[in-house]
Design a protein around this motif. Structure first.
Motif, short mmCIF file in Angstrom:
data_model
loop_
_atom_site.label_atom_id
_atom_site.label_comp_id
_atom_site.label_asym_id
_atom_site.label_seq_id
_atom_site.Cartn_x
_atom_site.Cartn_y
_atom_site.Cartn_z
N THR A 11 -14.95 -65.55 92.84
CA THR A 11 -16.37 -65.64 93.33
C THR A 11 -16.99 -64.26 93.01
OG1 THR A 11 -16.12 -67.29 94.94
CG2 THR A 11 -18.24 -66.00 95.03
N TRP A 12 -16.15 -63.24 93.21
CA TRP A 12 -17.03 -61.79 92.66
C TRP A 12 -17.06 -61.67 91.51
CZ3 TRP A 12 -19.48 -57.94 95.18
CH2 TRP A 12 -19.65 -56.76 94.49
N ILE A 13 -16.05 -61.96 90.53
CA ILE A 13 -15.97 -62.10 89.27
C ILE A 13 -17.03 -62.89 88.57
CG2 ILE A 13 -14.49 -62.81 87.04
CD1 ILE A 13 -12.13 -61.98 88.60
N ASN A 14 -17.22 -63.86 89.06
CA ASN A 14 -18.30 -64.70 88.44
C ASN A 14 -19.57 -64.07 88.37
OD1 ASN A 14 -16.31 -66.86 87.53
ND2 ASN A 14 -16.57 -67.89 89.48
N ALA A 15 -19.78 -63.33 89.49
CA ALA A 15 -21.16 -63.02 89.88
C ALA A 15 -21.36 -61.47 89.30
CB ALA A 15 -21.44 -62.64 91.46
N HIS A 16 -20.30 -60.59 88.73
CA HIS A 16 -20.52 -59.58 88.17
C HIS A 16 -19.62 -59.52 86.73
CE1 HIS A 16 -20.79 -59.09 92.61
NE2 HIS A 16 -21.50 -58.26 92.19
N HIS A 17 -20.06 -60.41 85.84
CA HIS A 17 -19.57 -60.33 84.65
C HIS A 17 -19.73 -58.87 83.95
CE1 HIS A 17 -18.70 -64.33 84.52
NE2 HIS A 17 -19.81 -64.71 84.82
N GLY A 18 -18.81 -58.43 83.24
CA GLY A 18 -18.94 -57.08 82.48
C GLY A 18 -18.20 -55.92 83.13
N GLU A 19 -17.98 -56.18 84.49
CA GLU A 19 -17.23 -55.19 85.35
C GLU A 19 -15.75 -55.17 85.32
OE1 GLU A 19 -18.98 -54.83 89.30
OE2 GLU A 19 -21.13 -54.83 88.71
N ALA A 20 -15.07 -54.07 85.23
CA ALA A 20 -13.75 -54.05 85.28
C ALA A 20 -13.33 -54.39 86.79
CB ALA A 20 -13.07 -52.75 85.08
N ILE A 21 -12.19 -55.23 86.83
CA ILE A 21 -11.67 -55.86 88.15
C ILE A 21 -9.96 -55.29 87.99
CG2 ILE A 21 -11.32 -57.57 89.71
CD1 ILE A 21 -14.19 -57.30 88.96
N VAL A 22 -9.69 -54.89 89.36
CA VAL A 22 -8.41 -54.56 89.63
C VAL A 22 -8.03 -55.08 91.03
CG1 VAL A 22 -6.44 -52.78 90.02
CG2 VAL A 22 -8.39 -52.29 88.29
N VAL A 23 -7.10 -55.85 90.99
CA VAL A 23 -6.51 -56.51 92.33
C VAL A 23 -5.10 -55.77 92.66
CG1 VAL A 23 -6.03 -58.57 93.55
CG2 VAL A 23 -7.88 -58.53 91.81
N SER A 24 -5.06 -55.42 93.72
CA SER A 24 -3.67 -54.59 94.17
C SER A 24 -3.31 -55.02 95.54
CB SER A 24 -3.84 -53.15 94.05
OG SER A 24 -4.71 -52.64 95.12
N GLY A 25 -2.02 -54.62 95.72
CA GLY A 25 -1.65 -55.02 96.99
C GLY A 25 -0.03 -55.18 97.32
N ASP A 26 0.18 -55.36 98.49
CA ASP A 26 1.56 -55.81 98.78
C ASP A 26 1.59 -57.29 99.09
OD1 ASP A 26 4.15 -56.11 99.76
OD2 ASP A 26 4.16 -54.50 101.10
N TRP A 27 2.17 -58.06 98.21
CA TRP A 27 2.21 -59.43 98.20
C TRP A 27 3.28 -60.10 99.10
CZ3 TRP A 27 -2.35 -58.98 97.06
CH2 TRP A 27 -2.86 -58.69 95.98
N ASN A 28 4.35 -59.47 99.15
CA ASN A 28 5.67 -59.92 100.09
C ASN A 28 6.02 -60.98 99.68
OD1 ASN A 28 6.08 -57.90 102.42
ND2 ASN A 28 4.16 -58.32 103.06
N GLU A 29 6.21 -61.36 98.38
CA GLU A 29 6.91 -62.39 97.72
C GLU A 29 7.93 -61.81 96.85
OE1 GLU A 29 6.63 -65.63 97.94
OE2 GLU A 29 5.07 -66.45 99.06
N THR A 30 9.00 -62.73 96.63
CA THR A 30 9.95 -62.08 95.50
C THR A 30 10.39 -63.46 94.84
OG1 THR A 30 12.07 -60.91 95.45
CG2 THR A 30 11.65 -62.45 97.50
N GLU A 31 11.11 -63.00 93.66
CA GLU A 31 11.60 -64.04 92.73
C GLU A 31 13.14 -63.73 92.54
OE1 GLU A 31 9.52 -64.98 89.51
OE2 GLU A 31 7.67 -65.11 90.29
#
Length: 218
Positions: free
Chosen positions: A185-205
């Motif tokens: 939703t944020w991306i759709n409203a803020h075209h042209g801005e760089a986006i970084v999504v980070s974190g600890d997902w606690n998933e493993t393969e």
């Protein structure tokens, strides 16, 4: 299941004429921010952060090991650590001048997530990660960082539910779904801005790790 600290450095917006931004995401395993934080690990933590020299540092597990989380304590402890142990923001760095701090407004009673930047924030927000009948954990924090070239990079961080029971995995999936929706939703409203999504997902393969979900493979 990944339960230990993870550090990853990456670069974004490196095009000609734009500011090169280094983003570090790190689960600090409650080394800072609580009355019983794991303070003996702080020298090693400082060594890693100073070496990687991020412009933006996203933090998971800011807090302590008992149900006594206090946002003021967590904030003050983080600022004190930056001022006494980090060198990346210069000598005697001052908050809101040499560095900027944003803490998620949601916590799980033990810890929360946070974002530290050498550049000022244009805006900040915490999105609830409550979804599908599960309560909020630590939220999805966003800090929109104002760069010297006039651009903005939007940095998100989250720490999803840990452990390997089916209920844990279902809650983790519910958090991921709502976080993904909020980022989209944020991306759709803020075209042209760089986006970084980070974190600890606690998933493993990784082969040999416990199943994240009964009868489920990633």
């Amino acid at each position: 299941m990944v339960a230990f600290s993870i550090a990853v450095a990456l670069a974004t917006r490196a095009a000609s004429g734009q500011t090169n931004v280094r983003v570090l995401t790190y689960n600090i395993h409650r080394d800072i921010g609580g009355s019983d934080s794991n303070i003996s690990s702080q020298p090693a933590l400082a060594k890693v952060v100073n070496y990687l020299d991020p412009d933006v540092w996203t933090i998971n597990e800011l807090g302590g090991n008992n149900v006594s989380y206090n946002a003021t304590t967590a904030h003050n402890d983080l600022v004190a650590f930056i001022q006494s142990d980090l060198t990346i923001f210069g000598a005697n760095p001052q908050e809101n001048v040499d560095f900027f701090v944003y803490l998620s407004t949601i916590n799980d009673g033990y810890d929360t997530v946070a974002i530290v930047s050498r550049y000022p924030f244009a805006s900040t927000h915490t999105y609830s990660d409550a979804s599908d009948g599960f309560g909020a954990e630590r939220g999805l924090a966003r800090a929109s960082v104002s760069l010297p070239d006039g651009d903005v990079v939007d940095v998100f961080t989250a720490h999803l539910k840990a452990l390997e029971t089916t209920s844990d995995a279902e809650e983790r999936q519910a958090e991921a779904d709502i976080d993904s929706t909020n980022v989209a939703t944020w991306i759709n409203a803020h075209h042209g801005e760089a986006i970084v999504v980070s974190g600890d997902w606690n998933e493993t393969e990784d082969p040999g790790e416990p199943s994240n979900w009964s009868g489920h493979s990633i």
